[in-house]
Structure formats: C-alpha cells, structure tokens
Design a protein around this motif. Structure first.
Motif: not given
Length: 109
Positions: A7-30
């Motif tokens: 469960q901890g690994q799944i939570t950590a993976l979800r958080e990492e995926i959310e960070k990647l989404r945010q970075e991708l959105a920022a780079q796409s906007a730029e």
C-alpha cells in the motif's frame, strides 16, 4: 506487513505519477507559449517582407510605365518583336510532326 508495504509503494507511485503529470503540464504550457510566440514573430516577419516586396514591385512598375511613356516607339518595337518571335515559335512547333514515343498512344494520327 507485506500488505502495508505494498500500500505504501502504491501510494508513493501515485504521488510520483501526479508529480510527473504536473511537470508535463508545466512543460506543455511552456512549449505552447514558445510556439505561439515563434508563430507570431514569423507572421510579423512575413507581413513585413510582403509589404517590402509590394513596395518594390509598385516602384518598379511605376519606373517601367514611366520609361514606356518616354519611349513609345521602343515599347511598340519590343512588343512587335515578341509577337513575331511567338508566331515563329508556334509555326515551328506546329509544323513538326510528333515523334514516336511511349506517349504516342495519346496522339491521334
């Protein structure tokens, strides 16, 4: 314990995926802003070049018209010679029979 660790690994993976989404959105906007700015600059450059080209053509046309008004005999001679050259070229092309080639099936003999 193994379940808690998973469960901890799944939570950590979800958080990492959310960070990647945010970075991708920022780079796409730029990237979008950069492309939009480049397109705007290209549009301005094209408009400026077209304006310069139109001014050049207009001035050259005015110069040619002025020369034609000053020398009407030269202009009429030039037009007459161009017409005669066109007639001669047309006569030569029309009097020569088409040569046999792979396109001869399109010619009606």
């Amino acid at each position: 314990m193994a379940n808690f660790d998973a469960q901890g690994q799944i939570t950590a993976l979800r958080e990492e995926i959310e960070k990647l989404r945010q970075e991708l959105a920022a780079q796409s906007a730029e990237t979008y802003e950069d492309i939009r700015n480049r397109a705007g600059n290209a549009g301005r450059s094209v408009r400026a070049a077209m304006r310069t080209g139109a001014d050049y053509v207009r001035s050259e046309g005015a110069a040619a018209a002025g020369a034609a008004r000053e020398h009407p005999a030269a202009v009429s001679t030039l037009v007459l010679m161009a017409g005669l050259a066109g007639l001669m070229l047309g006569y030569l092309l029309a009097s020569e029979p088409p040569s046999p080639s792979k396109y001869s099936r399109y010619w009606r003999h």
